[in-house]
Design an enzyme around this catalytic site. Structure first.
Site, mmCIF file in Angstrom:
data_model
loop_
_atom_site.group_PDB
_atom_site.id
_atom_site.type_symbol
_atom_site.label_atom_id
_atom_site.label_comp_id
_atom_site.label_asym_id
_atom_site.label_seq_id
_atom_site.Cartn_x
_atom_site.Cartn_y
_atom_site.Cartn_z
ATOM 1 N N SER A 1 10.864 49.717 13.609
ATOM 2 C CA SER A 1 11.849 49.037 13.100
ATOM 3 C C SER A 1 12.571 47.624 13.338
ATOM 4 O O SER A 1 13.513 47.258 13.268
ATOM 5 C CB SER A 1 13.069 49.362 15.089
ATOM 6 O OG SER A 1 13.407 50.802 14.993
ATOM 7 N N LYS B 1 14.145 46.938 10.666
ATOM 8 C CA LYS B 1 15.876 46.906 10.037
ATOM 9 C C LYS B 1 16.171 44.993 10.028
ATOM 10 O O LYS B 1 17.438 45.039 9.279
ATOM 11 C CB LYS B 1 15.861 47.457 11.404
ATOM 12 C CG LYS B 1 15.892 48.928 11.551
ATOM 13 C CD LYS B 1 15.958 49.839 12.787
ATOM 14 C CE LYS B 1 15.915 50.742 12.941
ATOM 15 N NZ LYS B 1 15.681 51.748 14.206
ATOM 16 N N TYR C 1 15.252 55.310 5.059
ATOM 17 C CA TYR C 1 15.111 54.320 6.120
ATOM 18 C C TYR C 1 13.351 54.953 6.605
ATOM 19 O O TYR C 1 13.093 53.766 6.964
ATOM 20 C CB TYR C 1 16.327 55.371 6.799
ATOM 21 C CG TYR C 1 15.822 55.429 8.594
ATOM 22 C CD1 TYR C 1 16.415 54.323 8.987
ATOM 23 C CD2 TYR C 1 14.988 56.373 8.983
ATOM 24 C CE1 TYR C 1 16.381 53.876 10.526
ATOM 25 C CE2 TYR C 1 14.267 55.783 10.271
ATOM 26 C CZ TYR C 1 15.095 54.640 11.053
ATOM 27 O OH TYR C 1 14.755 54.388 12.171
ATOM 28 N N TYR D 1 17.675 47.679 22.300
ATOM 29 C CA TYR D 1 18.133 48.886 22.268
ATOM 30 C C TYR D 1 18.279 48.839 23.879
ATOM 31 O O TYR D 1 19.273 48.104 23.921
ATOM 32 C CB TYR D 1 16.985 49.877 22.723
ATOM 33 C CG TYR D 1 15.973 50.011 21.493
ATOM 34 C CD1 TYR D 1 16.836 50.234 20.221
ATOM 35 C CD2 TYR D 1 15.165 49.337 21.476
ATOM 36 C CE1 TYR D 1 16.077 49.568 18.338
ATOM 37 C CE2 TYR D 1 14.473 49.695 19.872
ATOM 38 C CZ TYR D 1 14.940 49.502 18.138
ATOM 39 O OH TYR D 1 14.002 49.269 17.367
ATOM 40 N N VAL E 1 8.658 50.592 17.206
ATOM 41 C CA VAL E 1 7.424 51.890 18.091
ATOM 42 C C VAL E 1 6.276 51.684 17.227
ATOM 43 O O VAL E 1 5.506 52.312 18.222
ATOM 44 C CB VAL E 1 8.418 53.196 17.839
ATOM 45 C CG1 VAL E 1 9.542 53.488 18.550
ATOM 46 C CG2 VAL E 1 8.148 53.545 16.465
HETATM 47 N N1 GLN Z 1 11.568 55.499 12.448
HETATM 48 C C1 GLN Z 1 11.154 55.190 13.680
HETATM 49 C C2 GLN Z 1 12.964 55.760 14.111
HETATM 50 O O1 GLN Z 1 13.207 56.268 13.541
HETATM 51 C C3 GLN Z 1 11.742 54.188 14.316
HETATM 52 C C4 GLN Z 1 12.377 53.467 15.856
HETATM 53 C C5 GLN Z 1 12.254 51.970 16.472
HETATM 54 O O2 GLN Z 1 10.799 51.885 16.167
HETATM 55 N N2 GLN Z 1 11.895 51.567 17.327
HETATM 56 O O3 GLN Z 1 12.356 56.755 15.295
#
Ligand code: GLN
Length: 304
Positions: A63, A66, A188, A240, A258
């Site tokens: 993530s 992003k 994505y 988050y 993650v």
């Molecule tokens: N690719 C992961 C997902 O969509 C990214 C989530 C993350 O890094 N928080 O679940």
């Protein structure tokens, strides 16, 4: 400030937490990563780098990608971007569907999965070769031409990404995304599979720390005001349902993934990236958060 010494001390101080948390396994390919790796790198805006442990080992940024997608979309769409995606903290998990249904397909912010899929959709509609242009932008930001997507990670997430597929379908139902659902998901997952080291991530975040200048990389330009506003979104939405906790403990704008990475900035002073795959229940790196908490505590440098 002797950041080198401080980073070495932090590495020793966080050892009691080295077995806490669990690495992400819902993306099967991420389960193969050694959970005991740790790396950290801090880059100052004066051009100094300070690294400890595996700071040059690449990992899945997930993530954190992003942030780069948001920078490109802001550059392309300016303020009109916010008609498609909000900029309020969600207080929910990164992959939550709940608000998206109630709020009629407008994601709360660009850093939850739903919001990042809207970013993916905008890049798909605006660019001829979105995968290549995204990679070129991040390569230019970090000054490394060898960073790449990891196809195995992207495919592995694609095969098991049922919740993300549900999010993309709900976005399509509400016409928040224009492109084909499968194409949005592919792009994505590809962005999430980008691999970078702590040193490369810290370098890529340095232009956000140095917000007074704004920036232009690979044809994407942000004014100083836009960079500053991106930092505000990182501060409020970068972690988050743990954005408040990260603000409380660390006090820096940042973004987690993650894969166990966290990148953060101290405006006009430094960017920092840390990696440790074991995550807490909210999907944020246990040792990464601890290391950054110690960094701002020991240096007495945070935005508060
Ligand atoms: N690719 C992961 C997902 O969509 C990214 C989530 C993350 O890094 N928080 O679940």
């Amino acid at each position: 400030m002797d950041y080198g010494k401080i980073l070495e001390e932090i590495f020793l101080k966080i050892q009691p937490y080295s077995k806490e948390g669990r690495q992400a396994t819902y993306i099967p390919a991420l389960a193969n990563v050694n959970p005991d790796r740790f790396g950290m790198c801090l880059c100052t805006i004066d051009g100094e780098d300070y690294c400890v442990e595996s700071a040059d080992v690449r990992f899945s940024v997930q993530s954190i990608s992003k942030v780069f997608a948001l920078a490109m979309c802001l550059s392309l769409r300016g303020e009109s971007l916010w008609e498609r995606v909000g900029k309020e903290p969600s207080g929910t998990a990164f992959n939550s569907l709940v608000q998206l249904e109630v709020e009629k397909g407008i994601p709360r912010n660009p850093f939850m999965n739903a919001g990042a899929m809207v970013l993916a959709d905008i890049l798909l509609s605006s660019l001829d070769n979105p995968e290549e242009e995204f990679l070129s932008f991040v390569r230019a930001l970090c000054g490394s031409d060898s960073i790449c997507y990891n196809r195995e990670v992207a495919m592995s997430e694609r095969e098991t990404g049922f919740l993300n597929a549900a999010i993309a379908n709900l976005l399509k139902y509400h016409a928040t995304v224009e492109n084909d659902v499968e194409r949005v998901l592919d792009f994505y997952f590809t962005m999430c599979s980008l691999e970078m080291s702590c040193r490369e991530l810290a370098k890529a975040f340095l232009p956000f720390a140095n917000h007074r200048d704004g920036f232009a990389y690979s044809g994407f330009m942000l004014t100083s005001s836009q960079v500053k506003r991106m930092n505000a979104v990182m501060q409020t939405c970068g972690f988050y349902d743990e954005a408040g906790e990260f603000s409380y403990l660390v006090g820096l704008p940042g973004k987690s993934g993650v894969g166990g990475g966290i990148a953060a900035i101290y405006p006009l002073r430094y960017s920092v990236a840390v990696w440790s795959p074991r995550l807490n229940g909210k999907g944020n790196s246990v040792m990464g958060m601890k290391a950054l908490e110690l960094l701002t505590t020991e240096t007495k440098e945070s935005i508060f």
